[in-house]
Design a protein around this motif. Structure first.
Motif, short mmCIF file in Angstrom:
data_model
loop_
_atom_site.label_atom_id
_atom_site.label_comp_id
_atom_site.label_asym_id
_atom_site.label_seq_id
_atom_site.Cartn_x
_atom_site.Cartn_y
_atom_site.Cartn_z
N SER A 12 -0.21 11.96 2.48
CA SER A 12 0.99 11.27 2.06
C SER A 12 0.71 10.19 1.02
CB SER A 12 1.70 10.64 3.27
OG SER A 12 0.81 9.78 3.96
N SER A 13 -0.46 9.53 1.11
CA SER A 13 -0.76 8.45 0.17
C SER A 13 -2.08 8.63 -0.55
CB SER A 13 -0.78 7.10 0.91
OG SER A 13 -1.78 7.10 1.90
N SER A 14 -2.73 9.77 -0.34
CA SER A 14 -4.01 10.02 -1.00
C SER A 14 -4.23 11.52 -1.18
CB SER A 14 -5.16 9.43 -0.19
OG SER A 14 -5.31 10.13 1.04
N ASN A 37 -3.81 5.23 -2.82
CA ASN A 37 -2.68 4.36 -3.20
C ASN A 37 -1.68 5.09 -4.10
OD1 ASN A 37 -3.81 2.17 -1.81
ND2 ASN A 37 -5.01 1.56 -3.59
N SER A 39 1.34 5.85 -3.70
CA SER A 39 2.70 5.31 -3.73
C SER A 39 2.78 3.94 -4.40
CB SER A 39 3.25 5.22 -2.30
OG SER A 39 2.41 4.40 -1.50
N HIS A 40 1.65 3.42 -4.85
CA HIS A 40 1.62 2.12 -5.50
C HIS A 40 0.91 2.22 -6.85
CE1 HIS A 40 3.18 0.37 -1.82
NE2 HIS A 40 2.23 0.98 -1.14
N GLU A 64 4.00 4.01 -9.22
CA GLU A 64 4.62 4.44 -7.97
C GLU A 64 5.55 5.64 -8.13
OE1 GLU A 64 7.18 1.28 -9.82
OE2 GLU A 64 5.05 1.50 -9.34
N HIS A 68 2.48 13.85 -6.52
CA HIS A 68 1.24 14.51 -6.15
C HIS A 68 0.87 15.57 -7.17
CE1 HIS A 68 1.74 12.45 -2.36
NE2 HIS A 68 0.65 13.02 -1.85
N HIS A 129 3.27 17.78 0.44
CA HIS A 129 2.20 17.37 -0.47
C HIS A 129 1.20 18.50 -0.71
CE1 HIS A 129 4.08 13.56 -0.08
NE2 HIS A 129 3.64 13.33 1.14
N ASN A 271 7.05 6.62 10.54
CA ASN A 271 6.57 5.61 9.61
C ASN A 271 6.49 4.19 10.15
OD1 ASN A 271 8.44 7.67 7.77
ND2 ASN A 271 6.47 7.20 6.87
#
Length: 395
Positions: A12-14, A37, A39-40, A64, A68, A129, A271
């Motif tokens: 989800s974030s990597s 990161n 999402s940032h 952000e 993906h 993803h 979450n």
């Protein structure tokens, strides 16, 4: 140019990746790394075959809003054109959910990809993803073979009773069953057990995959007998942001009396719960261990309590226990968590060697312990590379 297998593990974030020599997937990865990161502000980290960090790449063009698919496209170009002379011959993907139809890795086709899209509701944090990564590879090189390796496949050895919910039978027939996850990690551990346990590897082993996502698997003869996760990756242990096992009446109550929507409840359970929800501070175990806040301490204690509760239940499915294996981010790196869990398992004959545990040795049980306790680092990427190479060479 070296022919290579590219492994992609999109979270989800990597996005984790690894490159293996096409002709020798038993050797260490030629390169491994991740983009974090997402999402940032995306950050690129990679190591060469000797573990030496490679120069970080400037990713200032991403923010952000980056998808993906954008990141995978960039990564593909970096690997083959800007990097060290690798020619990608095939790509292996970690795909969390294979549903009822896929009990082993499979060469992807347009039809199969469509079927995997239909499983998104069963793994909403992961499946989209993986599919984005597959789509990016397809656009980059339409004829490049891609293989999906499923986290659910390892658990197909379970007996039917282990997969049932006590619901009307029509729902079982529609696929509402316990699937189990983290199968690629468990497969790696199962393959590695003889190196650590000898003949005892074929005995009764419970593996605790403890990370931001957490589960346990009871094994006998290195096959899955039962596991803590069920229909989705929400079930079982308390996790970084997921609640784990929950009385279904809670969901009914939230809908009926608090008028929460399905979307709001789903977001909360996936979450905003787990370590993050209970502590109100972080989903990161290291951050909580460094905190003096009482809610952080309570979150850690609840995490360990739930782990002991789940492990104790799994013991009954394999009629006892010979060994416990800790793996994944928390399992491999947190001596405190391993100690707190094992301290509650003395009734099973579990006894830790404090020094071995503190220094993260492979065997951390005391010589007098009735149950062997080990730390085995997992390697999902290696399993994916081996399965991909095996499937491609037999086509």
């Amino acid at each position: 140019m070296t022919d290579a297998i590219l492994v992609l593990n999109a979270g989800s974030s990597s996005i984790k990746f690894a490159i293996y020599a096409h002709t020798n997937v038993r050797s260490p990865a030629l390169m491994s790394g991740k983009v974090i990161n997402l999402s940032h502000t995306p950050q690129f980290l990679a190591n060469g075959v000797d573990g030496r960090p490679l120069p970080q790449k400037n990713m200032m063009t991403f923010d952000e809003t980056t998808t993906h698919e954008n990141i995978v496209s960039w990564l593909l170009g970096w690997v083959e054109h800007e990097n060290q002379g690798y020619t990608i011959r095939c790509v292996g993907h970690r795909v969390v959910h294979g549903g009822r139809d896929y009990a082993k890795p499979i060469l992807l086709t347009t039809s199969i990809i469509s079927q995997l899209k239909a499983l998104v509701p069963l793994a909403p944090l992961h499946q989209p993803h993986s599919l984005s990564a597959i789509a990016a590879v397809s656009k980059w090189a339409p004829k490049l073979p891609q293989v999906a390796c499923f986290d659910t496949s390892y658990h197909y050895t379970q007996e039917p009773l282990a997969r049932f919910f006590a619901l009307p039978r029509e729902w079982y027939d529609r696929g509402i069953i316990r699937y189990g996850f983290h199968g690629l990690s468990y497969q790696y551990i199962a393959n590695s057990l003889p190196c650590y346990l000898g003949e005892l590897a074929e005995g009764r082993v419970i593996v605790a995959h403890l990370g931001n996502g957490a589960s346990m698997c009871a094994m006998k003869k290195r096959q899955s007998v039962a596991t803590s996760m069920g229909f989705t990756a929400l079930d079982g242990l308390m996790m970084g942001q997921r609640c784990g096992s929950l009385d279904p009446g809670v969901v009914v109550h939230l809908v009926r009396h608090y008028k929460m929507s399905i979307e709001e409840i789903e977001h909360m359970l996936y979450n905003d719960s787990g370590l993050l929800g209970v502590s109100g501070i972080s989903n990161n175990m290291q951050v909580l261990q460094n905190s003096s806040h009482p809610h952080a301490k309570q979150a850690i204690e609840l995490f360990c309590y739930k782990a002991v509760q789940e492990l104790s239940s799994l013991v009954s499915t394999i009629n006892g226990i010979d060994a416990i294996v800790f793996t994944a981010g928390i399992g491999e790196n947190s001596a405190q968590i391993r100690q707190q869990i094992c301290d509650r398992l003395t009734w099973l004959g579990v006894s830790l060697d404090t020094g071995a545990n503190t220094t993260h040795q492979h065997v951390i049980s005391h010589p007098d312990s009735l149950v062997k306790v080990l730390i085995i680092p997992t390697n999902e990427e290696l399993i994916i590379a081996q399965e991909t190479q095996s499937l491609i060479t037999t086509q």
